[in-house]
Design a protein around this motif. Structure first.
Motif, PDB file in Angstrom:
ATOM      1  N   VAL A   1      30.644  32.830  40.809  1.00 14.06           N
ATOM      2  CA  VAL A   1      31.037  31.511  40.265  1.00 14.06           C
ATOM      3  C   VAL A   1      31.812  30.807  41.346  1.00 14.06           C
ATOM      4  CG1 VAL A   1      32.389  30.374  38.178  1.00 14.06           C
ATOM      5  CG2 VAL A   1      31.285  32.459  38.025  1.00 14.06           C
ATOM      6  N   GLU A   2      31.418  29.598  41.412  1.00  9.20           N
ATOM      7  CA  GLU A   2      32.332  28.615  42.535  1.00  9.20           C
ATOM      8  C   GLU A   2      32.709  27.092  41.891  1.00  9.20           C
ATOM      9  OE1 GLU A   2      31.153  26.712  46.595  1.00  9.20           O
ATOM     10  OE2 GLU A   2      29.587  27.924  45.780  1.00  9.20           O
TER      11      GLU A   2
ATOM     12  N   PRO B   1      29.133  21.846  44.568  1.00 12.27           N
ATOM     13  CA  PRO B   1      29.741  23.407  44.827  1.00 12.27           C
ATOM     14  C   PRO B   1      31.146  22.775  45.909  1.00 12.27           C
ATOM     15  CG  PRO B   1      27.811  23.615  44.896  1.00 12.27           C
ATOM     16  CD  PRO B   1      27.805  22.038  44.818  1.00 12.27           C
ATOM     17  N   ALA B   2      32.361  23.293  45.861  1.00 15.68           N
ATOM     18  CA  ALA B   2      33.433  23.034  46.712  1.00 15.68           C
ATOM     19  C   ALA B   2      32.872  23.353  48.337  1.00 15.68           C
ATOM     20  CB  ALA B   2      34.458  23.836  46.269  1.00 15.68           C
ATOM     21  N   SER B   3      32.197  24.526  48.457  1.00 16.21           N
ATOM     22  CA  SER B   3      31.578  24.963  49.556  1.00 16.21           C
ATOM     23  C   SER B   3      30.937  24.041  50.197  1.00 16.21           C
ATOM     24  CB  SER B   3      31.337  26.187  49.683  1.00 16.21           C
ATOM     25  OG  SER B   3      29.969  26.057  48.938  1.00 16.21           O
ATOM     26  N   GLU B   4      30.269  23.067  49.361  1.00 15.10           N
ATOM     27  CA  GLU B   4      29.139  22.235  50.217  1.00 15.10           C
ATOM     28  C   GLU B   4      29.893  20.519  50.498  1.00 15.10           C
ATOM     29  OE1 GLU B   4      25.565  21.944  48.307  1.00 15.10           O
ATOM     30  OE2 GLU B   4      25.321  24.275  48.295  1.00 15.10           O
ATOM     31  N   ALA B   5      31.089  20.590  49.984  1.00 17.82           N
ATOM     32  CA  ALA B   5      31.576  19.270  50.155  1.00 17.82           C
ATOM     33  C   ALA B   5      32.436  18.941  51.307  1.00 17.82           C
ATOM     34  CB  ALA B   5      32.879  19.202  48.878  1.00 17.82           C
ATOM     35  N   CYS B   6      32.311  17.849  51.962  1.00 16.26           N
ATOM     36  CA  CYS B   6      32.519  17.186  53.020  1.00 16.26           C
ATOM     37  C   CYS B   6      34.320  16.682  52.716  1.00 16.26           C
ATOM     38  CB  CYS B   6      32.234  16.272  53.725  1.00 16.26           C
ATOM     39  SG  CYS B   6      30.453  16.569  54.195  1.00 16.26           S
ATOM     40  N   ARG B   7      35.307  17.132  53.603  1.00 14.11           N
ATOM     41  CA  ARG B   7      36.577  16.829  53.050  1.00 14.11           C
ATOM     42  C   ARG B   7      37.370  15.496  54.152  1.00 14.11           C
ATOM     43  NH1 ARG B   7      38.164  19.597  48.634  1.00 14.11           N
ATOM     44  NH2 ARG B   7      37.002  21.331  48.192  1.00 14.11           N
TER      45      ARG B   7
ATOM     46  N   ARG C   1      40.408  15.009  49.997  1.00 12.51           N
ATOM     47  CA  ARG C   1      39.416  14.307  48.873  1.00 12.51           C
ATOM     48  C   ARG C   1      38.191  15.056  49.474  1.00 12.51           C
ATOM     49  NH1 ARG C   1      42.512   9.083  49.407  1.00 12.51           N
ATOM     50  NH2 ARG C   1      41.329   9.089  51.316  1.00 12.51           N
ATOM     51  N   SER C   2      37.387  15.594  48.373  1.00 11.46           N
ATOM     52  CA  SER C   2      35.970  15.912  48.530  1.00 11.46           C
ATOM     53  C   SER C   2      35.018  14.759  48.448  1.00 11.46           C
ATOM     54  CB  SER C   2      35.769  16.822  47.455  1.00 11.46           C
ATOM     55  OG  SER C   2      36.704  17.824  47.405  1.00 11.46           O
ATOM     56  N   TYR C   3      33.914  14.854  49.347  1.00 13.29           N
ATOM     57  CA  TYR C   3      32.909  14.029  49.206  1.00 13.29           C
ATOM     58  C   TYR C   3      31.270  14.613  49.122  1.00 13.29           C
ATOM     59  CZ  TYR C   3      36.309  10.404  50.447  1.00 13.29           C
ATOM     60  OH  TYR C   3      37.348   9.511  50.185  1.00 13.29           O
TER      61      TYR C   3
END
Length: 87
Positions: A47-48, A61-67, A72-74
């Motif tokens: 679970v992510e 998913p948080a692992s694929e987000a650019c910060r 902040r997540s993008y």
């Protein structure tokens, strides 16, 4: 003429249908049984955490987000460069 062709097709189908059915049954019987899963050996799905893009709001998913530097997540570098928008 078409009537005789139709009768021939039906007769051929009636003759070969049991043969094909029996061949399929034999194939199924010859296949090795699927390995049984023991309750302890199966891994639970990972679970992510999901985050929303600060620009467009799409969830990813948080692992694929650019910060960005503020954390902040993008969803992409283009949206990170464009900055956050208010929804």
């Amino acid at each position: 003429m078409l009537k005789y062709l139709l009768i021939a097709v039906v007769v051929i189908w009636l003759l070969y249908s049991p043969i094909l059915r029996r061949a399929r049954q034999l194939k199924r019987q010859q296949r090795p049984a699927a390995p049984s899963a023991t309750p302890g050996s199966a891994k639970p799905p990972q679970v992510e955490d999901m985050v929303a893009c600060a620009h467009c709001g799409v969830h990813l998913p948080a692992s694929e987000a650019c910060r960005d530097t503020a954390g902040r997540s993008y969803c992409s570098a283009a949206h990170r460069d464009a900055g956050a928008t208010s929804h």
